[in-house]
Design a protein around this motif. Structure first.
Motif, PDB file in Angstrom:
ATOM      1  N   TRP A 129      50.458  17.238  64.185  1.00 23.25           N
ATOM      2  CA  TRP A 129      49.761  18.713  63.977  1.00 23.25           C
ATOM      3  C   TRP A 129      49.767  19.657  65.101  1.00 23.25           C
ATOM      4  N   GLU A 130      49.534  20.961  64.643  1.00 21.37           N
ATOM      5  CA  GLU A 130      49.218  21.984  65.393  1.00 21.37           C
ATOM      6  C   GLU A 130      47.841  21.726  66.335  1.00 21.37           C
ATOM      7  N   LYS A 131      47.655  22.424  67.329  1.00 21.32           N
ATOM      8  CA  LYS A 131      46.519  22.289  67.948  1.00 21.32           C
ATOM      9  C   LYS A 131      45.192  22.839  67.471  1.00 21.32           C
ATOM     10  N   SER A 132      44.242  22.275  67.832  1.00 22.50           N
ATOM     11  CA  SER A 132      42.808  22.994  67.349  1.00 22.50           C
ATOM     12  C   SER A 132      42.477  24.202  68.103  1.00 22.50           C
ATOM     13  N   MET A 133      41.817  25.245  67.386  1.00 20.11           N
ATOM     14  CA  MET A 133      41.420  26.515  67.992  1.00 20.11           C
ATOM     15  C   MET A 133      40.188  26.499  68.869  1.00 20.11           C
ATOM     16  N   ILE A 134      39.506  25.207  68.683  1.00 22.10           N
ATOM     17  CA  ILE A 134      37.904  25.279  69.519  1.00 22.10           C
ATOM     18  C   ILE A 134      38.437  24.018  70.466  1.00 22.10           C
TER      19      ILE A 134
ATOM     20  N   LYS B 230      38.599  18.868  64.297  1.00 21.61           N
ATOM     21  CA  LYS B 230      37.901  18.665  65.621  1.00 21.61           C
ATOM     22  C   LYS B 230      36.416  18.864  65.544  1.00 21.61           C
ATOM     23  N   MET B 231      36.049  19.634  64.647  1.00 20.62           N
ATOM     24  CA  MET B 231      34.685  19.892  64.327  1.00 20.62           C
ATOM     25  C   MET B 231      33.912  18.479  63.820  1.00 20.62           C
ATOM     26  N   MET B 232      34.734  17.916  62.944  1.00 16.22           N
ATOM     27  CA  MET B 232      34.155  16.671  62.373  1.00 16.22           C
ATOM     28  C   MET B 232      34.136  15.559  63.475  1.00 16.22           C
ATOM     29  N   GLY B 233      34.890  15.660  64.776  1.00 15.89           N
ATOM     30  CA  GLY B 233      34.954  14.557  65.840  1.00 15.89           C
ATOM     31  C   GLY B 233      35.999  13.813  65.199  1.00 15.89           C
ATOM     32  N   LEU B 234      36.961  13.920  64.496  1.00 15.43           N
ATOM     33  CA  LEU B 234      37.960  13.055  64.106  1.00 15.43           C
ATOM     34  C   LEU B 234      39.259  13.043  64.893  1.00 15.43           C
ATOM     35  N   GLU B 235      40.321  12.313  64.905  1.00 21.49           N
ATOM     36  CA  GLU B 235      41.466  12.384  65.475  1.00 21.49           C
ATOM     37  C   GLU B 235      42.447  13.122  64.657  1.00 21.49           C
ATOM     38  N   ALA B 236      42.989  14.162  65.164  1.00 14.78           N
ATOM     39  CA  ALA B 236      44.197  14.785  64.306  1.00 14.78           C
ATOM     40  C   ALA B 236      45.618  13.813  64.566  1.00 14.78           C
ATOM     41  N   PRO B 237      46.184  13.845  63.536  1.00 10.96           N
ATOM     42  CA  PRO B 237      47.805  13.403  63.617  1.00 10.96           C
ATOM     43  C   PRO B 237      48.558  14.347  64.857  1.00 10.96           C
ATOM     44  N   SER B 238      49.291  13.298  65.494  1.00 13.16           N
ATOM     45  CA  SER B 238      50.248  13.778  66.583  1.00 13.16           C
ATOM     46  C   SER B 238      51.021  14.870  65.993  1.00 13.16           C
TER      47      SER B 238
ATOM     48  N   GLY C 185      48.220  30.257  63.848  1.00 14.48           N
ATOM     49  CA  GLY C 185      48.771  30.515  62.695  1.00 14.48           C
ATOM     50  C   GLY C 185      47.961  29.812  61.622  1.00 14.48           C
ATOM     51  N   LEU C 186      48.154  29.639  60.376  1.00 14.80           N
ATOM     52  CA  LEU C 186      47.446  28.897  59.257  1.00 14.80           C
ATOM     53  C   LEU C 186      47.326  27.521  59.585  1.00 14.80           C
ATOM     54  N   ALA C 187      48.412  27.181  60.115  1.00 15.76           N
ATOM     55  CA  ALA C 187      48.363  25.694  60.456  1.00 15.76           C
ATOM     56  C   ALA C 187      47.456  25.246  61.530  1.00 15.76           C
ATOM     57  N   ASN C 188      46.843  26.103  62.421  1.00  8.69           N
ATOM     58  CA  ASN C 188      45.771  25.652  63.315  1.00  8.69           C
ATOM     59  C   ASN C 188      44.602  25.526  62.753  1.00  8.69           C
ATOM     60  N   VAL C 189      44.241  25.616  61.452  1.00  7.57           N
ATOM     61  CA  VAL C 189      42.864  25.637  60.607  1.00  7.57           C
ATOM     62  C   VAL C 189      42.610  24.140  60.443  1.00  7.57           C
ATOM     63  N   ALA C 190      43.545  23.431  60.001  1.00  4.38           N
ATOM     64  CA  ALA C 190      43.085  21.936  59.920  1.00  4.38           C
ATOM     65  C   ALA C 190      42.749  20.846  61.070  1.00  4.38           C
TER      66      ALA C 190
END
Length: 520
Positions: A515-520, A505-513, A495-500
């Motif tokens: 968040w939804e999961k990355s698509m890549i 992930k593309m930037m090599g940064l860590e996502a907050p816990s 869904g849209l919430a997977n975009v952030a």
């Protein structure tokens, strides 16, 4: 990060059925066609539970869409929040509700103002009915409804159904000594519900109608709608203002000292009329002899600017947005759109927060929208947006740039197929220019949308094909363009919430816990 990222949001562009009512498909869009044929892509759910709405029958919208895109998480949205608050009784236990009701029981009238439909985008008629019943139960004698006709988030000529539903409830509540009635109304695109200060005269027209009782008078809302339809041929959203009268006088004006509830829960088209009621220093138009009422919104539409000061339902606390993550990492950001969607790439993107997270890292730019019917200028400001995007890409000042092209949504809402097709072709040309700049200056480009609209311009009702002006329930594209890297989108339902999370992930940064999961 290896390369900076550009995010292009094609507002209102979903994946339709490819038929004659799918303006996205009908349009000549060689760039989008090439991207789908040659680049990693998937389709994202952009409605219902994927964006925090109560059910998957609820269409998405630009506000919840940008919240999900910019926050990387799903949380209860306005409609769901209000429904839960009414069901639990928390709304009626709030100090604001108690104050307004006490005032109305002390000789003043109670007024409800808002969009009359079950579109669940700006409002829901069931919320209004629940509050009417509670007001009656608590002993309020005089209650008046000022109704804005939809035809945009629901079928284009469905207003009479909602009016009949409301009139039935009002008749039931008109027990001895009570006066419960519709007092005024008009189409949502003619009065009251402007946004982003694009057309203050529209709000003033609503003020004259609801507050001062000035305007063409009719014996009932039904008579007004039927008369205007016959005279103008307009769909509900464009019907002129009307005042309901008894014995030649308005049923009810909004008098100084009365209690007023704006029952819309969505913020963008609720803020201006809220300011007119709420602010002592208001100067956008002459309010006549107005000295003030007890006013409350269903929600607080802007927490930072306190619009309005009083409200019935506490808003969700949205933290850990993409902008917060990027600012913490020292990423420079640029956000751009024209007036119609500028608030979406800033305020809604940042979790319903005004202003910036970090003044030193963020630049926001607004291109003023033209005040003209969108079908008459379907290109809108796509050319200007594109030029500014390309120039800022060339500057290499920013590592993350986002823009919104409003065309698919704003022109889509007009129902004029030819204009929507042209609008899509303008967006396609704009995307092409951004891709060329990405090749020249070294960027990854992500292309997506916030919800569908232009992809479903017709619908079948009772065996007849009619014009559709509401958003669709269709998924939206998510495309990765990067000539230097072969990205792989994992199998899954997104869904849209997977975009952030994907951007991080593309930037090599860590996502907050959270968040939804990355698509890549």
């Amino acid at each position: 990060m290896e390369k900076p990222i550009v995010l292009v949001i094609m507002d209102g562009v979903g994946k339709g059925d490819g038929g004659p009512g799918d303006a996205v498909k009908v349009a000549n869009t060689p760039t989008l066609d090439w991207l789908i044929a040659n680049c990693p892509h998937t389709y994202l759910k952009a409605h219902g539970t994927a964006v925090g709405l109560p059910t998957d029958e609820d269409m998405g919208n630009s506000e919840v869409g940008h919240n999900a895109l910019g926050c990387g998480q799903i949380y209860s949205q306005g409609a769901k929040l209000v429904g839960e608050s009414i069901e639990s009784g928390a709304l009626y236990a709030s100090e604001t509700w108690k104050d307004l009701i006490a005032n109305a029981k002390n000789g003043k009238a109670l007024h409800f103002l808002g969009l009359l439909s079950d579109g669940n985008v700006h409002s829901n008629i069931h919320h209004l009915i629940a509050m009417l019943r509670e007001a009656h139960k608590e002993g309020v004698k005089r209650v008046y409804c000022h109704i804005l006709l939809d035809g945009r988030d629901v079928p284009a000529t469905s207003a009479l159904e909602y009016v009949a539903q409301l009139e039935d409830v009002l008749k039931e509540l008109n027990t001895e000594g009570c006066d419960y009635a519709i007092a005024s109304g008009g189409g949502r695109m003619k009065i009251t519900m402007d946004r982003y200060e694009a057309n203050w005269p529209m709000v003033e027209a609503g003020w004259r109608t609801h507050v001062e009782g000035k305007g063409r008078m009719f014996a009932s809302a039904k008579e007004a709608i039927e008369t205007y339809r016959a005279e103008t041929g307009c769909i509900d959203q464009d019907l002129p203002a009307f005042v309901v009268a008894r014995n030649g006088q308005p049923v009810a004006k909004i008098a100084n000292g009365d209690s007023v509830i704006l029952f819309n829960f969505r913020g963008d088209r609720a803020q201006e009329i809220s300011l007119a009621f709420d602010r002592k220093d208001f100067d956008k138009f002459d309010r006549g002899d107005y000295t003030g009422v007890k006013f409350a919104g269903m929600l607080q539409y802007d927490g930072d600017l306190k619009i309005p000061e009083h409200y019935l339902v506490q808003p969700p606390v949205i933290t850990n947005t993409l902008t917060e993550v990027l600012c913490k990492a020292g990423i420079h950001e640029y956000a751009l759109s024209e007036t119609q969607k500028f608030g979406h790439v800033t305020y809604f993107w940042n979790g319903n927060r005004s202003g910036k997270v970090d003044e030193n890292l963020e630049v926001y730019e607004e291109v003023p929208s033209d005040v003209i019917p969108f079908e008459q200028a379907p290109a809108m400001k796509s050319k200007e947006i594109t030029e500014k995007m390309v120039a800022n890409m060339a500057s290499h000042k920013f590592q993350f740039l986002r823009c919104n092209y409003p065309n698919g949504d704003m022109v889509g809402h007009t129902g004029v197929m030819k204009a929507v097709v042209y609008a899509m072709e303008c967006v396609d040309k704009s995307v092409k220019a951004i891709l060329e700049a990405a090749d020249k200056y070294g960027y990854i480009v992500l292309i997506t949308a916030d919800h569908g609209n232009a992809d479903q311009m017709t619908e079948v009702k009772k065996g007849k094909t009619i014009v559709r002006t509401a958003h669709s329930l269709n998924p939206v594209p998510f495309i990765i363009y990067d000539k230097d890297h072969d990205w792989h989108i994992k199998d899954g339902h997104y869904g849209l919430a997977n975009v952030a999370p994907t951007i991080v992930k593309m930037m090599g940064l860590e996502a907050p816990s959270c968040w939804e999961k990355s698509m890549i």
